[in-house]
Design an enzyme around this catalytic site. Structure first.
Site, PDB file in Angstrom:
ATOM      1  CG  ASP A 102      -1.884   1.134   1.279  1.00 32.32           C
ATOM      2  OD1 ASP A 102      -2.031   1.832   0.267  1.00 32.32           O
ATOM      3  OD2 ASP A 102      -2.516   1.312   2.335  1.00 32.32           O
ATOM      4  CG  ASP A 320      -3.840   5.814  -3.300  1.00 34.53           C
ATOM      5  OD1 ASP A 320      -2.986   4.924  -3.126  1.00 34.53           O
ATOM      6  OD2 ASP A 320      -4.870   5.908  -2.610  1.00 34.53           O
TER       7      ASP A 320
END
Length: 492
Positions: A102, A320
């Site tokens: 992540d 992202d």
């Protein structure tokens, strides 16, 4: 969101900043990586991956001499609702853990043996593992008076006593929480020692030991063993490796949303060359860059000054890789989508799952819809082709990946977040040392070249797809597609 003396609450992406501890590794290393929502019989509704994105966005509102190849698996197709997963080894003897990779979070944490309400099974094709500090000969707990903890809270905690553990706690936007304490132990890494060759090596890292989970973290059928953060904070794995002088504070990914898998590497990428990079907006916890203009089919879409602003007078866009879709501020979404559909005025659009715009289109979408370009500082251009931002459900049924984002930053500004939908099929380079990010269109099924600074050698690192369910997804998603098509037929 406020932080207390004992815990810090993170919004979308994970933890606030913590200080790093030393890591004793050398050479080029590898993490095996799989895709989160890949698995036999796994079916995910459209709403599931948008809900995942919403949780990430809420959390966003909160903050050497070798290279590492993270072997990537899975498929970034939106209907897979996917994140990517790395298989790492922790403890002595080493045990395998499947952790979510992540870029929106910072700290590595895994579920622990004494965990309350931790998931015990999933349908992703691998068994869940609990970390047991007592069974590891190299494990040690981090106490509240140690530097890692005192640095995290800007000094020694008033109630800190001898042998008191350094705790962590995270709350997510959907109400899920994870809490526990920090430990230090060995991590097993796969070091690159030649072209497409690796060998195992070990280092020491501080990570979270999850003692209690609630909400979706405790019951999700897509549960994993934890999260491996790749954010900029000092406590992230890349920061810990960099602080020891063993890796450059750079990484890159190339996500293949066609065949699945791709490339994820830490270190200096020497091929392909990323010609233009754009500076990261300083002092922000996430990878945020300044957009100068947006073009749709060659036409610039007008937007008010600071429309994309996360913070005052900055047109910030968050890059992202953990977000599936692309989210635009409401003020910009309408004029943007008007230009997207300008050449298809007769298109019959339908709403699926109460939130996705879908339609029937029998021709080549690249011929019928415009190319989108986001123009950033320093002439960096991020291009999204129609086959990127439109995803095919079945046959002639297509849906738009552009979404309107109602989330607001702390200063009340609308947020624009570019996720996998526009990042796929590109090599995206994160140069944290020089505070810049760049990208180039690239075949993510091929190889890239990384430089080992210590030896000067350049090694080829190839694409991977380690997921046991990384093959053609048509069979697994047939029931899902039939459901969506039936919904469309009802709406027509």
């Amino acid at each position: 969101m406020a932080a207390t003396a004992r815990t810090r609450v993170a919004l979308l992406g994970g933890f606030l900043v913590f200080f790093a501890s030393a890591v004793n590794v050398s050479g080029n290393m590898v993490f095996p990586v799989n895709h989160k929502f890949k698995g036999p019989g796994k079916q995910v509704s459209l709403g599931a991956w948008k809900e995942h994105d919403a949780r990430r966005h809420r959390r966003l509102l909160a903050g050497a001499d070798s290279a590492i190849d993270l072997q990537l698996g899975g498929n970034g197709h939106p209907s897979e609702a996917g994140l990517y997963i790395a298989k790492i080894g922790l403890g002595s003897p080493s045990k395998d853990f499947h952790v979510q990779v992540d870029t929106g979070s910072d700290v590595l944490w895994v579920n622990c043996a004494e965990c309350s309400n931790c998931p015990t099974k999933n349908n992703l094709g691998f068994k869940l593992t609990m970390y047991d500090a007592k069974s590891s000969s190299t494990s040690s707990k981090v106490t509240c008076d140690q530097e890692f903890c005192t640095s995290s809270f800007n000094g020694k905690l008033p109630d800190c006593k001898a042998d008191m553990l350094c705790n962590y706690s995270i709350s997510y936007g959907d109400g899920s929480t994870t809490s526990g304490y920090y430990v230090k132990d060995n991590i097993q890494l796969d070091k690159v020692n030649g072209n497409h060759q690796t060998t195992s090596t070990y280092g020491t890292v501080v990570f979270g030991c999850g003692a209690k989970q609630s909400g979706n973290l405790g019951k999700s059928p897509g549960a994993v063993d934890g999260i491996l953060g790749f954010g900029q904070a000092n406590a992230s794995v890349i920061s810990q490796l960099s602080s020891s002088g063993k890796v450059k504070k750079q990484f890159a990914h190339c996500l293949d949303n066609v065949k699945g898998g791709g490339i994820w590497a830490i270190g200096e990428v020497v091929e392909p060359k990323v010609k233009n990079t754009t500076p990261l907006i300083p002092n922000l916890p996430h990878y945020t860059v300044t957009v100068k203009s947006v073009e749709v089919g060659g036409d610039v879409v007008d937007f008010p000054t600071d429309l994309f602003g996360l913070f005052e007078d900055r047109n910030g866009v968050v890059i992202d890789s953990g977000t599936t879709l692309a989210y635009l501020s409401p003020e910009f979404y309408e004029p943007f989508m008007k230009k997207i559909y300008a050449r298809q005025s007769g298109l019959k659009k339908h709403t699926v799952d109460e939130q996705f715009t879908c339609f029937e289109y029998s021709r080549n979408v690249d011929d019928g819809f415009p190319v989108v370009k986001f123009n950033f500082k320093n002439s960096a251009v991020l291009t999204a082709y129609p086959h990127d931002y439109l995803f095919q459900l079945k046959d002639d049924v297509w849906c738009s990946g552009w979404q309107t984002n109602s989330m607001k930053s702390k200063d009340g500004k609308s947020m624009t977040i570019l996720g996998d939908l526009v990042l796929s099929n590109k090599l995206v380079l994160y140069d944290i040392e020089n505070q810049a990010i760049g990208w180039t269109d690239y075949n993510c099924t091929s190889s890239i070249k990384l430089k080992d600074e210590k030896s000067g050698q350049v090694y080829s690192v190839g694409a991977h797809n380690l997921s046991s369910a990384s093959g053609p997804m048509i069979g697994r998603l047939l029931a899902f597609f039939l459901l969506v098509i039936s919904m469309l037929q009802i709406l027509i």
